[in-house]
Every structure is written in C-alpha cells, then in structure tokens.
Design a protein around this motif. Sequence first.
Motif, mmCIF file in Angstrom:
data_model
loop_
_atom_site.group_PDB
_atom_site.id
_atom_site.type_symbol
_atom_site.label_atom_id
_atom_site.label_comp_id
_atom_site.label_asym_id
_atom_site.label_seq_id
_atom_site.Cartn_x
_atom_site.Cartn_y
_atom_site.Cartn_z
ATOM 1 N N ARG A 177 8.464 5.443 -13.373
ATOM 2 C CA ARG A 177 8.176 4.788 -12.095
ATOM 3 C C ARG A 177 9.456 4.618 -11.263
ATOM 4 N NH1 ARG A 177 3.465 3.188 -10.954
ATOM 5 N NH2 ARG A 177 4.152 1.524 -9.576
ATOM 6 N N LYS A 178 10.556 4.301 -11.910
ATOM 7 C CA LYS A 178 11.834 4.143 -11.211
ATOM 8 C C LYS A 178 12.264 5.471 -10.583
ATOM 9 C CE LYS A 178 16.476 2.346 -12.033
ATOM 10 N NZ LYS A 178 17.369 1.762 -13.040
ATOM 11 N N ALA A 179 12.118 6.560 -11.324
ATOM 12 C CA ALA A 179 12.458 7.892 -10.798
ATOM 13 C C ALA A 179 11.546 8.248 -9.631
ATOM 14 C CB ALA A 179 12.358 8.936 -11.900
ATOM 15 N N ALA A 180 10.271 7.916 -9.738
ATOM 16 C CA ALA A 180 9.319 8.192 -8.653
ATOM 17 C C ALA A 180 9.667 7.390 -7.406
ATOM 18 C CB ALA A 180 7.893 7.900 -9.118
ATOM 19 N N GLU A 181 10.048 6.133 -7.587
ATOM 20 C CA GLU A 181 10.441 5.309 -6.440
ATOM 21 C C GLU A 181 11.661 5.915 -5.742
ATOM 22 O OE1 GLU A 181 11.007 1.471 -8.239
ATOM 23 O OE2 GLU A 181 8.932 0.864 -7.809
ATOM 24 N N ALA A 182 12.630 6.366 -6.534
ATOM 25 C CA ALA A 182 13.818 6.978 -5.945
ATOM 26 C C ALA A 182 13.448 8.261 -5.206
ATOM 27 C CB ALA A 182 14.850 7.264 -7.042
ATOM 28 N N GLU A 183 12.588 9.061 -5.801
ATOM 29 C CA GLU A 183 12.154 10.307 -5.173
ATOM 30 C C GLU A 183 11.426 10.032 -3.858
ATOM 31 O OE1 GLU A 183 8.872 13.622 -6.274
ATOM 32 O OE2 GLU A 183 10.305 13.142 -7.868
ATOM 33 N N ALA A 184 10.673 8.952 -3.807
ATOM 34 C CA ALA A 184 9.932 8.591 -2.593
ATOM 35 C C ALA A 184 10.813 7.891 -1.561
ATOM 36 C CB ALA A 184 8.750 7.683 -2.969
ATOM 37 N N GLY A 185 12.024 7.558 -1.938
ATOM 38 C CA GLY A 185 12.922 6.881 -1.016
ATOM 39 C C GLY A 185 12.663 5.395 -0.900
ATOM 40 N N PHE A 239 0.834 -1.202 0.000
ATOM 41 C CA PHE A 239 0.000 0.000 0.000
ATOM 42 C C PHE A 239 0.871 1.255 0.000
ATOM 43 C CE2 PHE A 239 -1.604 3.470 2.577
ATOM 44 C CZ PHE A 239 -2.766 3.819 1.891
ATOM 45 N N VAL A 240 1.805 1.322 0.932
ATOM 46 C CA VAL A 240 2.680 2.496 1.041
ATOM 47 C C VAL A 240 3.476 2.686 -0.242
ATOM 48 C CG1 VAL A 240 4.727 3.410 2.220
ATOM 49 C CG2 VAL A 240 2.803 2.516 3.552
ATOM 50 N N HIS A 241 4.021 1.607 -0.783
ATOM 51 C CA HIS A 241 4.807 1.689 -2.012
ATOM 52 C C HIS A 241 3.951 2.244 -3.153
ATOM 53 C CE1 HIS A 241 6.899 0.312 -5.639
ATOM 54 N NE2 HIS A 241 7.990 0.415 -4.915
ATOM 55 N N SER A 242 2.790 1.689 -3.331
ATOM 56 C CA SER A 242 1.913 2.091 -4.426
ATOM 57 C C SER A 242 1.532 3.566 -4.343
ATOM 58 C CB SER A 242 0.656 1.213 -4.395
ATOM 59 O OG SER A 242 -0.262 1.630 -5.370
ATOM 60 N N TRP A 243 1.119 4.002 -3.167
ATOM 61 C CA TRP A 243 0.648 5.379 -3.035
ATOM 62 C C TRP A 243 1.789 6.373 -2.954
ATOM 63 C CZ3 TRP A 243 -3.914 6.794 -4.540
ATOM 64 C CH2 TRP A 243 -4.885 5.802 -4.678
ATOM 65 N N ALA A 244 2.943 5.972 -2.457
ATOM 66 C CA ALA A 244 4.109 6.864 -2.475
ATOM 67 C C ALA A 244 4.544 7.131 -3.914
ATOM 68 C CB ALA A 244 5.258 6.269 -1.665
ATOM 69 N N VAL A 245 4.548 6.099 -4.742
ATOM 70 C CA VAL A 245 4.891 6.276 -6.155
ATOM 71 C C VAL A 245 3.839 7.153 -6.836
ATOM 72 C CG1 VAL A 245 5.139 5.070 -8.376
ATOM 73 C CG2 VAL A 245 6.278 4.182 -6.325
ATOM 74 N N PHE A 246 2.578 6.911 -6.537
ATOM 75 C CA PHE A 246 1.506 7.734 -7.102
ATOM 76 C C PHE A 246 1.732 9.208 -6.765
ATOM 77 C CE2 PHE A 246 -2.542 9.925 -6.581
ATOM 78 C CZ PHE A 246 -3.106 9.751 -7.828
ATOM 79 N N VAL A 247 2.002 9.506 -5.496
ATOM 80 C CA VAL A 247 2.215 10.888 -5.074
ATOM 81 C C VAL A 247 3.447 11.471 -5.757
ATOM 82 C CG1 VAL A 247 2.856 12.344 -3.089
ATOM 83 C CG2 VAL A 247 0.988 10.684 -2.885
ATOM 84 N N ALA A 248 4.527 10.704 -5.809
ATOM 85 C CA ALA A 248 5.749 11.204 -6.441
ATOM 86 C C ALA A 248 5.519 11.550 -7.910
ATOM 87 C CB ALA A 248 6.871 10.178 -6.303
ATOM 88 N N ALA A 287 3.041 13.380 -14.702
ATOM 89 C CA ALA A 287 1.791 12.622 -14.612
ATOM 90 C C ALA A 287 1.091 12.583 -15.968
ATOM 91 C CB ALA A 287 0.885 13.238 -13.560
ATOM 92 N N ALA A 288 1.071 13.720 -16.655
ATOM 93 C CA ALA A 288 0.434 13.764 -17.978
ATOM 94 C C ALA A 288 1.179 12.874 -18.967
ATOM 95 C CB ALA A 288 0.384 15.196 -18.489
#
Length: 101
Positions: free
Chosen positions: A92-100, A47-56, A64-65
Amino acid sequence: MPDLTPDALRAAVARIAPSRIPALTQHLFEATTNAQQTQSLAPLRAFVHSWAVFVAIERHPERAARLRELERIVDMAEQDPTAAIHEIHQIRKAAEAEAGL
C-alpha cells in the motif's frame, strides 16, 4: 497512473477492474453527499486516495494477486499474520507513492 480526479479514476477502474465500477460509483456518491453535509472536502479526498491506491495496485496484476493472497492469509488466521500485515503495508505504501499521495 491517471490524474487524481473522479473521472480519470473511473476511467482507469473501467479499464483494469470493470466489476468495481458500482463500488466506485457508490463511494463517490457517498463522498459527495458527506462533503456537502459536512461542508468539507475530506470525504472527497478520502475517495480519491482510496481509488488511486486501488488503481496503483490493480494495474500490476502480480502485485494485486499478492495483495489478495496476503489478505487471505490475514483473514484465515491460520498462521501468524505479522509478516503478511507488514507486506500489505509495504504494498500500500508503494502504491501511495506511485499515485503521488
């Protein structure tokens, strides 16, 4: 980026994509139920992973667009999706890195 907690992620989603709050709430309910049933934190981590990536992703409207456009390209299957899939992975990889993550 918000803290990686359900409350902080919910607050971030409420600010950047309020229409997604019902989906977040449902996902959290399901993750909590599954965590209790399986006696595992894995559903809550997912859950945390999915929504952290979404927010990032969503906190950068251009990113996002672009992701939505790439997903449309893949879904429509009107052209070779290889490049689009690769770019989706990079976003998605960049978003994961941004979210830590």
